[in-house]
Design an enzyme around this catalytic site. Structure first.
Site, PDB file in Angstrom:
ATOM      1  N   HIS A  52       0.841  -1.187   0.000  1.00 32.68           N
ATOM      2  CA  HIS A  52       0.000   0.000   0.000  1.00 32.68           C
ATOM      3  C   HIS A  52       0.882   1.245   0.000  1.00 32.68           C
ATOM      4  O   HIS A  52       2.005   1.218   0.518  1.00 32.68           O
ATOM      5  CB  HIS A  52      -0.899   0.022   1.240  1.00 32.68           C
ATOM      6  N   GLU A  54       0.843   3.947   1.754  1.00 33.01           N
ATOM      7  CA  GLU A  54       1.274   4.406   3.070  1.00 33.01           C
ATOM      8  C   GLU A  54       2.420   3.571   3.616  1.00 33.01           C
ATOM      9  O   GLU A  54       3.374   4.117   4.185  1.00 33.01           O
ATOM     10  CB  GLU A  54       0.111   4.359   4.079  1.00 33.01           C
ATOM     11  N   CYS A  82      -6.712   2.294   5.097  1.00 31.07           N
ATOM     12  CA  CYS A  82      -7.409   1.087   5.530  1.00 31.07           C
ATOM     13  C   CYS A  82      -6.960   0.757   6.959  1.00 31.07           C
ATOM     14  O   CYS A  82      -6.117   1.442   7.533  1.00 31.07           O
ATOM     15  CB  CYS A  82      -7.072  -0.073   4.587  1.00 31.07           C
ATOM     16  N   CYS A  85      -3.086   0.120   7.204  1.00 25.76           N
ATOM     17  CA  CYS A  85      -2.275   1.337   7.114  1.00 25.76           C
ATOM     18  C   CYS A  85      -2.492   2.246   8.320  1.00 25.76           C
ATOM     19  O   CYS A  85      -1.541   2.835   8.830  1.00 25.76           O
ATOM     20  CB  CYS A  85      -2.568   2.063   5.810  1.00 25.76           C
TER      21      CYS A  85
END
Length: 158
Positions: A52, A54, A82, A85
């Site tokens: 992801h 992040e 999410c 993260c």
């Protein structure tokens, strides 16, 4: 104004994801008015849930800082984090999170849950939402619209 400046940088990262056919999510981490970590979604490219935007930016920022603690840093992300993260943001002790657009289906910075500001955790992050929201939303909507068209064409061709 500073939030918009850095959200534009996160949007640049999101647009890099499009070139890989990835969902356009971008992130930058700022320390003392300098970007120390950048990331964009690479889940399909790397074939891992962990890629992801992040998490990639947090890893780069940690290497830059020489520490897993990013206590005086601000994270800018085009789409609401999410649960994974948001958890990493809390673990990294990031001071502030700036979100472009919210994610009602998976967001954990206020949409479904707000993991960033749970008093039960040993750290809470300041949260700002809606920064360049229109631009962040447009990038995602355009990507998914094109993806739906591409999928329909592939079905017609087969």
């Amino acid at each position: 104004m500073m939030d918009e400046k850095y959200m534009k940088e996160a949007l640049k990262q999101a647009k890099k994801a499009i070139l890989l056919g990835e969902v356009p999510i971008g992130c930058v981490i700022v320390y003392q008015d300098k970007i120390i970590g950048r990331g964009y979604n690479k889940r399909n490219t790397r074939k891992t849930t962990l890629a992801h935007a992040e998490l990639i930016a947090i890893e780069k920022a940690s290497k830059t800082m020489g520490d897993w603690r990013l206590e005086d840093c601000i994270l800018y992300v085009t789409l609401e984090p999410c649960q994974m993260c948001a958890g990493a943001i809390i673990q990294a002790r990031i001071k502030k999170v700036v979100v472009g657009t919210m994610n009602p289906k998976a967001g954990c910075a206020g949409s479904i849950l707000n993991l960033l500001q749970r008093k039960e955790f040993n750290h809470q992050a300041e949260l700002v939402t809606g920064v360049l929201e229109e631009e962040c939303t447009e990038v995602l909507q355009a990507f998914f619209k094109e993806l739906r068209i591409r999928n329909k064409l592939e079905k017609l061709e087969s």
